[in-house]
Write a protein that holds these residues in place. Structure first.
Motif, PDB file in Angstrom:
ATOM      1  N   UNK A   1       0.835  -1.210   0.000  1.00 49.72           N
ATOM      2  CA  UNK A   1       0.000   0.000   0.000  1.00 49.72           C
ATOM      3  C   UNK A   1       0.866   1.256   0.000  1.00 49.72           C
ATOM      4  N   UNK A   2       1.897   1.270   0.818  1.00 44.87           N
ATOM      5  CA  UNK A   2       2.776   2.444   0.896  1.00 44.87           C
ATOM      6  C   UNK A   2       3.527   2.658  -0.401  1.00 44.87           C
ATOM      7  N   UNK A   3       3.987   1.599  -1.004  1.00 49.60           N
ATOM      8  CA  UNK A   3       4.745   1.729  -2.249  1.00 49.60           C
ATOM      9  C   UNK A   3       3.845   2.224  -3.378  1.00 49.60           C
ATOM     10  N   UNK A   4       2.629   1.732  -3.412  1.00 54.84           N
ATOM     11  CA  UNK A   4       1.693   2.192  -4.446  1.00 54.84           C
ATOM     12  C   UNK A   4       1.390   3.677  -4.288  1.00 54.84           C
ATOM     13  N   UNK A   5       1.256   4.134  -3.051  1.00 49.64           N
ATOM     14  CA  UNK A   5       1.037   5.558  -2.802  1.00 49.64           C
ATOM     15  C   UNK A   5       2.258   6.378  -3.223  1.00 49.64           C
ATOM     16  N   UNK A   6       3.448   5.849  -2.947  1.00 49.10           N
ATOM     17  CA  UNK A   6       4.672   6.545  -3.343  1.00 49.10           C
ATOM     18  C   UNK A   6       4.772   6.655  -4.859  1.00 49.10           C
ATOM     19  N   UNK A   7       4.403   5.589  -5.544  1.00 50.99           N
ATOM     20  CA  UNK A   7       4.448   5.605  -7.010  1.00 50.99           C
ATOM     21  C   UNK A   7       3.481   6.650  -7.578  1.00 50.99           C
ATOM     22  N   UNK A   8       2.307   6.756  -6.973  1.00 47.44           N
ATOM     23  CA  UNK A   8       1.339   7.756  -7.430  1.00 47.44           C
ATOM     24  C   UNK A   8       1.902   9.166  -7.282  1.00 47.44           C
ATOM     25  N   UNK A   9       2.774   9.329  -6.282  1.00 49.62           N
ATOM     26  CA  UNK A   9       3.383  10.640  -6.042  1.00 49.62           C
ATOM     27  C   UNK A   9       4.669  10.828  -6.849  1.00 49.62           C
ATOM     28  N   UNK A  10       4.952   9.875  -7.718  1.00 44.93           N
ATOM     29  CA  UNK A  10       6.133   9.984  -8.559  1.00 44.93           C
ATOM     30  C   UNK A  10       7.432   9.612  -7.872  1.00 44.93           C
ATOM     31  N   UNK A  11       7.341   8.877  -6.769  1.00 42.76           N
ATOM     32  CA  UNK A  11       8.531   8.474  -6.024  1.00 42.76           C
ATOM     33  C   UNK A  11       8.803   6.982  -6.215  1.00 42.76           C
ATOM     34  N   UNK A  12      10.091   6.597  -6.130  1.00 39.72           N
ATOM     35  CA  UNK A  12      10.473   5.207  -6.356  1.00 39.72           C
ATOM     36  C   UNK A  12      10.643   4.395  -5.098  1.00 39.72           C
ATOM     37  N   UNK A  13      10.532   5.066  -3.936  1.00 41.40           N
ATOM     38  CA  UNK A  13      10.678   4.342  -2.666  1.00 41.40           C
ATOM     39  C   UNK A  13       9.618   4.834  -1.690  1.00 41.40           C
ATOM     40  N   UNK A  14       9.327   3.973  -0.700  1.00 37.03           N
ATOM     41  CA  UNK A  14       8.414   4.345   0.381  1.00 37.03           C
ATOM     42  C   UNK A  14       9.118   4.044   1.699  1.00 37.03           C
ATOM     43  N   UNK A  15       8.494   4.464   2.785  1.00 41.52           N
ATOM     44  CA  UNK A  15       9.028   4.174   4.113  1.00 41.52           C
ATOM     45  C   UNK A  15       7.926   3.529   4.940  1.00 41.52           C
ATOM     46  N   UNK A  16       8.240   2.362   5.513  1.00 38.15           N
ATOM     47  CA  UNK A  16       7.297   1.654   6.382  1.00 38.15           C
ATOM     48  C   UNK A  16       8.037   1.235   7.648  1.00 38.15           C
ATOM     49  N   UNK A  17       7.506   1.616   8.788  1.00 40.48           N
ATOM     50  CA  UNK A  17       8.125   1.297  10.085  1.00 40.48           C
ATOM     51  C   UNK A  17       9.574   1.768  10.151  1.00 40.48           C
ATOM     52  N   UNK A  18       9.837   2.925   9.532  1.00 40.88           N
ATOM     53  CA  UNK A  18      11.170   3.497   9.584  1.00 40.88           C
ATOM     54  C   UNK A  18      12.179   2.847   8.650  1.00 40.88           C
ATOM     55  N   UNK A  19      11.711   1.975   7.754  1.00 38.56           N
ATOM     56  CA  UNK A  19      12.612   1.289   6.823  1.00 38.56           C
ATOM     57  C   UNK A  19      12.235   1.607   5.378  1.00 38.56           C
ATOM     58  N   UNK A  20      13.270   1.742   4.558  1.00 32.12           N
ATOM     59  CA  UNK A  20      13.051   1.993   3.134  1.00 32.12           C
ATOM     60  C   UNK A  20      12.396   0.773   2.485  1.00 32.12           C
ATOM     61  N   UNK A  21      11.423   1.018   1.627  1.00 29.39           N
ATOM     62  CA  UNK A  21      10.758  -0.044   0.864  1.00 29.39           C
ATOM     63  C   UNK A  21      10.929   0.262  -0.615  1.00 29.39           C
ATOM     64  N   UNK A  22      11.627  -0.644  -1.315  1.00 26.10           N
ATOM     65  CA  UNK A  22      11.840  -0.505  -2.751  1.00 26.10           C
ATOM     66  C   UNK A  22      11.093  -1.612  -3.477  1.00 26.10           C
ATOM     67  N   UNK A  23      11.233  -1.628  -4.793  1.00 26.81           N
ATOM     68  CA  UNK A  23      10.499  -2.605  -5.585  1.00 26.81           C
ATOM     69  C   UNK A  23      10.837  -4.043  -5.196  1.00 26.81           C
ATOM     70  N   UNK A  24      12.104  -4.290  -4.853  1.00 25.81           N
ATOM     71  CA  UNK A  24      12.491  -5.653  -4.485  1.00 25.81           C
ATOM     72  C   UNK A  24      11.737  -6.135  -3.249  1.00 25.81           C
ATOM     73  N   UNK A  25      11.452  -5.212  -2.332  1.00 29.74           N
ATOM     74  CA  UNK A  25      10.671  -5.587  -1.151  1.00 29.74           C
ATOM     75  C   UNK A  25       9.218  -5.898  -1.523  1.00 29.74           C
ATOM     76  N   UNK A  26       8.727  -5.217  -2.547  1.00 32.43           N
ATOM     77  CA  UNK A  26       7.353  -5.452  -2.983  1.00 32.43           C
ATOM     78  C   UNK A  26       7.224  -6.820  -3.634  1.00 32.43           C
TER      79      UNK A  26
END
Length: 285
Positions: free
Chosen positions: A241-266
Motif C-alpha cells: 500500500x505504501x509503495x503504491x502511494x509513493x508511485x502515485x506521487x512519482x517516487x520510487x521508494x516508500x518508508x514503512x516502520x522506519x525502513x526503506x521499501x523498494x520494488x524488491x521488497x514489494x
C-alpha cells in the motif's frame, strides 16, 4: 505450473507397505506425502508394497495433498519395476534416492514420461553436482536426505547443524537459481517438539520451502514454521500500500516502520501474500 506456487510446508514420509498408515494419511493436514518404497520397506516386502501403493493411489482419496512416490534406485532390482507400476496411477512426482548425476535423471525420465521428477540430495557427489541436477529440464524438487548425508560425511549431529550447512546452502542456492522446490531433511527425535521447532525455524530462515517429517505429531509445528506469520502478512500489505502511494506521487521508494521499501521488497511482499492465500486455499479444501 510453477512447482513453488503451492505450499510444501509439511512433507510426510509414509511407508508404502503399511496399509493403516496409507489410510490415515488421507486425513492428516499435510501439504505433501512421500510414499516410500525405499528405506521404509523391508527387502522381502518391496514387491507387495509396490502393488499395495499402486492400488491405493489408483483409488485416490488424498485430496489436494501433493503425492510423491520415492522409488528404489535403478541400481537395485526393484527400481525400474517400481517406476513401471507407479508412473501412471496418479502420483504428482517420482522421487529418486541418492541422485548424483543428470544421467540418473535422464534414465528416470525415460522410464516415467510426463511425470515430474524429484531428487534426494544425500551424498557428497550429489551435493557437489547440485546445480547441474537442479537445471535438469524434468526436475521440479530437491529433498534433503540429511541422515544419509551425515553418514557419508562422517560428521556429528549438532543442534545447529553446522557440519551440514555447506551442503544445505549449496542445494538451496541451486534450487533457487532454477526455481525448483527445496525441502529440508527430517528431524529424528519426533517427541522433541522444541528441537523440531528450532530446526524448522532454522530451515525457514535459510529459505527452504518446508520440512520432511517422519511422524504425524510433527506436522503442526512444520506447518506453522513455514507459513507466513500474521505479522509478516500485515507488513506485506502495508508495504504494498505504501509503495503504491509513493508511485502515485512519482517516487520510487516508500518508508514503512522506519525502513526503506523498494520494488524488491514489494516482490517479496507479493510472494508472501500469494503463499498465505495458497495455504488458506489448501486448508479450506
Amino acid at each position: 505450473m510453477d512447482p513453488r506456487a503451492r505450499p510444501f510446508r509439511s512433507v510426510l514420509y509414509i511407508p508404502g507397505s503399511k496399509e493403516r498408515a496409507l489410510e490415515k494419511a488421507k486425513t492428516l493436514p499435510v501439504d505433501a506425502i512421500i510414499f516410500d518404497l525405499e528405506d521404509a520397506v523391508a527387502v522381502e516386502e518391496k514387491p507387495a508394497a509396490r502393488d499395495l501403493l499402486a492400488e491405493t493411489l489408483k483409488a485416490g482419496g488424498y485430496g489436494a495433498r501433493f503425492k510423491i512416490v520415492r522409488v528404489n534406485g535403478f541400481d537395485t532390482e526393484w527400481g525400474r519395476d517400481d517406476v513401471a507400476a507407479l508412473r501412471s496411477v496418479g502420483a504428482d512426482a517420482i522421487l529418486l534416492p541418492k541422485v548424483e548425476t543428470t544421467a540418473q535423471l535422464d534414465a528416470l525420465g525415460e522410464a516415467a514420461p510426463g511425470v515430474p521428477l524429484w531428487a534426494m540430495m544425500e551424498t557428497p557427489r550429489g551435493i557437489l553436482n547440485a546445480y547441474a541436477l537442479a537445471a535438469h529440464p524434468r526436475l521440479e524438487g530437491f529433498v534433503m536426505g540429511t541422515n544419509d548425508l551425515a553418514k557419508e560425511l562422517g560428521c556429528r549431529f549438532r543442534p545447529d547443524r553446522l557440519p551440514l550447512m555447506t551442503s544445505l546452502s549449496q542445494c538451496l542456492l541451486a534450487a533457487r537459481a532454477e526455481g525448483i522446490v527445496a525441502v529440508d531433511g527430517v528431524y529424528n527425535a519426533f517427541k522433541d517438539e522444541d528441537g523440531l521447532k528450532a530446526e524448522c525455524e532454522q530451515g525457514r530462515d535459510l529459505g527452504f520451502d518446508g520440512k520432511t517429517l517422519i511422524h504425524p505429531a510433527q506436522v503442526a509445528i512444520a506447518n506453522a514454521a513455514f507459513a507466513p506469520t500474521e505479522a509478516e502478512i500485515d507488513l506485506a500489505r502495508r508495504q504494498i500500500a505504501a509503495f503504491e502511494e509513493a508511485e502515485k506521487a512519482g517516487q520510487g521508494v516508500a518508508v514503512v516502520d522506519g525502513r526503506i521499501v523498494e520494488n524488491l521488497h514489494i516482490v517479496t511482499a507479493r510472494e508472501t501474500l500469494a503463499k498465505a492465500a495458497a495455504i488458506a486455499e489448501l486448508e479450506g479444501e
